[in-house]
Design a protein around this motif. Structure first.
Motif, PDB file in Angstrom:
ATOM      1  N   UNK A 197       0.809  -1.214   0.000  1.00 34.83           N
ATOM      2  CA  UNK A 197       0.000   0.000   0.000  1.00 34.83           C
ATOM      3  C   UNK A 197       0.844   1.267   0.000  1.00 34.83           C
TER       4      UNK A 197
ATOM      5  N   UNK B 175       3.656   1.720  -1.538  1.00 33.53           N
ATOM      6  CA  UNK B 175       4.593   1.726  -2.663  1.00 33.53           C
ATOM      7  C   UNK B 175       4.099   2.580  -3.817  1.00 33.53           C
ATOM      8  N   UNK B 176       5.045   3.086  -4.610  1.00 39.13           N
ATOM      9  CA  UNK B 176       4.656   3.767  -5.838  1.00 39.13           C
ATOM     10  C   UNK B 176       4.309   2.730  -6.904  1.00 39.13           C
ATOM     11  N   UNK B 177       3.763   3.219  -8.025  1.00 42.19           N
ATOM     12  CA  UNK B 177       3.612   2.351  -9.189  1.00 42.19           C
ATOM     13  C   UNK B 177       2.342   1.539  -9.233  1.00 42.19           C
ATOM     14  N   UNK B 178       1.485   1.666  -8.220  1.00 44.19           N
ATOM     15  CA  UNK B 178       0.196   0.970  -8.239  1.00 44.19           C
ATOM     16  C   UNK B 178      -0.848   2.024  -7.901  1.00 44.19           C
TER      17      UNK B 178
ATOM     18  N   UNK C  64      -5.144  -0.640  -5.492  1.00 42.36           N
ATOM     19  CA  UNK C  64      -4.872  -0.931  -4.086  1.00 42.36           C
ATOM     20  C   UNK C  64      -6.178  -1.128  -3.336  1.00 42.36           C
TER      21      UNK C  64
ATOM     22  N   UNK D 296       9.349  -0.509 -15.198  1.00 40.26           N
ATOM     23  CA  UNK D 296      10.308   0.415 -14.609  1.00 40.26           C
ATOM     24  C   UNK D 296      11.660   0.085 -15.225  1.00 40.26           C
TER      25      UNK D 296
ATOM     26  N   UNK E  90       0.332   6.715  -0.368  1.00 40.24           N
ATOM     27  CA  UNK E  90       1.259   7.383  -1.279  1.00 40.24           C
ATOM     28  C   UNK E  90       1.337   6.657  -2.624  1.00 40.24           C
ATOM     29  N   UNK E  91       1.896   7.337  -3.604  1.00 40.20           N
ATOM     30  CA  UNK E  91       2.137   6.649  -4.869  1.00 40.20           C
ATOM     31  C   UNK E  91       1.352   7.198  -6.027  1.00 40.20           C
TER      32      UNK E  91
ATOM     33  N   UNK F 268      11.003   3.814  -9.710  1.00 38.83           N
ATOM     34  CA  UNK F 268       9.718   4.482  -9.537  1.00 38.83           C
ATOM     35  C   UNK F 268       9.913   5.699  -8.638  1.00 38.83           C
ATOM     36  N   UNK F 269       9.027   6.677  -8.786  1.00 37.08           N
ATOM     37  CA  UNK F 269       9.069   7.848  -7.921  1.00 37.08           C
ATOM     38  C   UNK F 269       7.824   7.818  -7.046  1.00 37.08           C
ATOM     39  N   UNK F 270       8.023   7.992  -5.753  1.00 38.49           N
ATOM     40  CA  UNK F 270       6.890   7.989  -4.832  1.00 38.49           C
ATOM     41  C   UNK F 270       6.566   9.420  -4.424  1.00 38.49           C
TER      42      UNK F 270
END
Lengths: 59, 552, 156
Positions: free
Chosen positions: B279, B281-284, B289, B543, C37-38, C120-122
């Motif tokens: 939850x 993490x980036x990219x989703x 989620x 990525x 976040x994300x 990846x960028x958060x």
């Protein structure tokens, strides 16, 4: 209910089925279970709400 | 079932040997993993310092692999094989037994190779092996062998179950065997994720055949496996609670059909939920989620059903013994019987454990607890208390049942003491972990004061409490080992393999419950709904790849 | 399939409870913007990330009235920058990535707790309402000196 089955230990099928049909009796015998799971549900709600409040406080 | 070949053994002698081999290996792993755990607790509590040649994170890797993967998987497979054999006639088909031994051989090879990699400090990546930290390829191969070995045993159980069905056309399948098959089926589907990660990504990359790894994809594949893994631990404990415990307390199954329904819900909903570990993490996207958060909440429902079933089993058995009042049945339970008490203590622990799990999975609320010691505290309640105590309770009757000995009153008493020691140790350790986790203390971190930051100072007393709890737990492991030795020297006799029967008035489960094609299709559909779009996105717009790092 | 009357009531209770939890979480996420976040996909090459905007100059940049963008690089075993100073009430939009392995970024005492994943960028935002010296630590195991990895945010 338990007593009556003890008194007729060797009678087969018919009384057993009859007992299960009178579901009113078996149904009422799980009130302790219901109370126990409600306590469990209450515990879940309290802990969840507690951490949710912590989340809001840190927002 | 009533006419076993050997009167003193509960299952065939050859099956007993296979099961005992698994159980003893499991406790060997528990002992080694326990030593690692004890040292970790003492280091983090600031009590001891490690010699330079042993790393804290090396111990942590050993602890995680040996406890979470090896102890659990060996015990589960042994226990499931024993119950499948018991309930399908007391004897495995030769092919099922051979598959069991093949699985044992593969898993044991994998465990030995993996442990050597860890001891050589070639694999200090923890059991979640997050890329792009790059371990020795042999570590990944070793864990792949463990997984493939477990499949072999699973196939053996499927074959045995199918054979029983062929011989007993139209009859209700034995509940234990049905649950074992459902659990292994869920396990095989779940491990496809980690198998894909290891075989397609990590091994080629670790050997240097490819330069880079897609980190997001590897994490997603890991957690596709990582959450159902915890249900793989839990379901065998549920099997004990549903099938074994009613017999021990002198009752009947509460409902055969509802027990099967609960297991089918676990099969369907324990897999498409891995994003709740990602939850933060980036990219989703938040949509995917949240979708998996909803699916995670679905898998709580069969546990709610289980809670009701268990209390109802107790209440019915207690009332049959003459209990009165709202909670009078509670007093009628066999409190001084370790076969009941240890699993019961596990059940009770699952109440805070489950409540903590709901908190963890609650989308943005996860920020409060993510990667803190709260999580460590959580799974030390679930797997290391609920599951472990249930397995210990099983061990106290299973070993004598397999060796033709008796669980004596003395060993029973020692077992009770061992259970209480475990509970006390876990109260300190997990209680401190939960509290200090809410204050922010991170999991998987060696002793540090963060350059004397005041927040970190506040955590210290809790870390000491963790060390004390961990020490008590290690004493619990030692007591368990002593008890197991005593079980092997107990007097000869016949110990029951408790399998509860259904009520006379019980109805048959719907046929749909054993239409495996339909069930697997439903699993696939749910997995596709939960994962297809985000995973295709990770593959089609990957990525930039990461090269490997050895940072330990 | 027969289900006891009280079990039905228990499941109604339990499922309603879960539905309410989800409703609260979902409303906060999708209607009030309190998301994890994300948010969106934003890829960078971890090997060249330090040569390009914005990660060539990690640090704090004012973007509005008491609103800042904090561009942060995580690496073994530290962050760049390792200290930022802010006025009380500042809203900060964090932009975070990693140049090597996976790291964590947890500002103790706040809900800022996110992963730095290479490639990846958060993103996340936080408004610092209280003054103080905030401890930021890595909470995802990243190697031998993982426990040393930290930075500070000073709010005055």
């Amino acid at each position: 209910m338990a007593k009556s089955t003890n008194l007729v230990p060797h009678k087969k099928d018919v009384p057993a089925k009859a007992a299960s049909r009178t579901s009113g009796e078996t149904e009422s015998s799980l009130k302790g279970t219901f109370a126990a799971v409600l306590l469990l549900g209450g515990f879940i709600i309290l802990t969840w709400a507690g951490v949710f409040l912590l989340f809001l406080a840190r927002q | 079932m009533l006419t076993n070949g050997t009167p003193e053994l509960q299952i065939d002698r050859k099956d007993s040997r296979l099961v005992l081999a698994h159980i003893l290996f499991a406790f060997g792993a528990l002992f080694l993993g326990g030593i690692a755990g004890l040292l970790q607790g003492l280091v983090r509590g600031g009590v001891v310092k490690l010699p330079a040649e042993i790393g804290y994170y090396q111990l942590l890797t050993a602890h995680g692999v040996l406890m979470a993967l090896i102890f659990t998987t060996y015990f589960i497979i042994g226990f499931l094989i024993s119950g499948v054999s018991k309930t399908t006639g007391g004897k495995l088909l030769p092919i099922s037994r051979h598959l069991g031994w093949l699985g044992y051989g593969l898993m044991s090879t994998g465990t030995v190779v993996g442990t050597i990699c860890i001891l050589l400090n070639q694999a200090t990546v923890l059991y979640t092996f997050y890329a792009p930290m790059k371990a020795s390829p042999y570590f990944y191969i070793a864990l792949a062998l463990v997984v493939v070995g477990s499949w072999m045993s699973g196939f053996g159980m499927f074959y045995q179950f199918g054979y029983w069905k062929k011989l007993h056309k139209g009859k209700v399948t034995p509940l234990f065997a049905f649950m074992a098959v459902t659990t292994m089926l869920m396990w095989i589907v779940a491990t496809l994720g980690v198998a894909a990660e290891v075989l397609l990504q990590l091994i080629p990359w670790s050997f240097g055949w490819v330069d880079t790894v897609n980190v997001m994809l590897s994490r997603t594949l890991f957690w596709f496996f990582g959450h159902p893994l915890v249900y793989f631990w839990l379901l065998p404990a549920y099997m004990c609670w549903y099938v074994v415990i009613p017999k021990i307390i002198g009752g009947k199954l509460f409902s055969d059909a509802l027990a099967r329904l609960a297991f089918i819900l676990f099969l369907l909903f324990s897999i498409p939920v891995g994003f709740h570990h990602q939850l933060m993490e980036p990219g989703i996207s938040p949509f995917w989620k949240f979708l998996q958060v909803i699916l995670t909440f679905m898998v709580i429902v069969p546990s709610l059903m289980t809670a009701f079933s268990l209390f109802a089993t107790f209440e019915q058995a207690g009332r049959a013994l003459g209990a009165k009042g709202l909670f009078g049945w509670f007093r009628k339970m066999p409190w001084s019987d370790v076969r009941f008490f240890a699993p019961f203590a596990g059940m009770l622990t699952f109440i805070p454990a489950g409540a903590g799990g709901i908190i963890n999975a609650s989308n943005q609320m996860n920020a409060v607890v993510h990667n803190t010691l709260f999580i460590t505290g959580h799974f030390h309640l679930t797997v290391a208390t609920t599951v472990a105590l249930t397995f210990f309770g099983v061990t106290y009757w299973l070993i004598p049942a397999l060796t033709g000995r008796k669980l004596t009153a003395r060993i029973n008493k020692l077992g009770m003491i061992q259970t209480v020691v475990w509970l006390v140790g876990m109260f300190f350790m997990s209680g401190a972990m939960h509290t200090v986790g809410l204050l922010g203390s991170p999991r998987r971190t060696a002793y540090t004061t963060y350059e004397n930051h005041p927040d970190a100072f506040l955590w210290m007393p809790y870390h000491v409490a963790m060390a004390i709890g961990g020490t008590i737990l290690f004493i619990g492991i030692l007591l368990l080992i002593v008890n197991i030795v005593l079980l092997f020297r107990a007097p000869r006799g016949q110990e029951e393999f408790p399998i509860a029967e259904a009520n006379a008035s019980a109805e048959a489960a719907p046929r749909l419950f054993e239409r495996w094609g339909v069930l697997i299709s439903l699993v696939v559909v749910l997995v596709l709904i939960a994962y297809m779009v985000p995973v295709l996105d990770m593959i089609n717009n990957p990525v930039p790849g990461s090269k490997g790092f050895v940072t330990w | 399939m027969h289900m006891h009357r009280l079990e039905k009531w228990w499941l109604v209770f339990g499922i309603s409870m879960l539905a309410i939890f989800l409703l609260v979480l979902g409303t906060a996420t999708f209607a009030m913007g309190v998301t994890p976040p994300g948010e969106h996909r934003h890829t960078v090459n971890p090997e060249t990330v330090t040569q390009n905007e914005p990660f060539d100059k990690p640090g704090l940049r004012q973007v509005g009235d008491n609103e800042y963008e904090a561009v942060i690089l995580a690496f073994v075993f530290g962050y760049s920058p390792d200290r930022i100073e802010l006025p009380v009430g500042a809203k900060v939009n964090f932009v975070l990535t990693s140049t090597d392995v996976v790291h964590g970024f947890h500002i103790i005492g706040t809900n800022v707790n996110m992963m730095a994943v290479p490639g990846e960028v958060n993103h996340t935002s936080y408004t610092f309402k209280e003054p103080g010296e905030y401890l930021v630590l890595c909470n995802e195991y990243c190697g031998a000196a993982h426990e040393q990895m930290q930075m500070r945010i000073i709010v005055k």
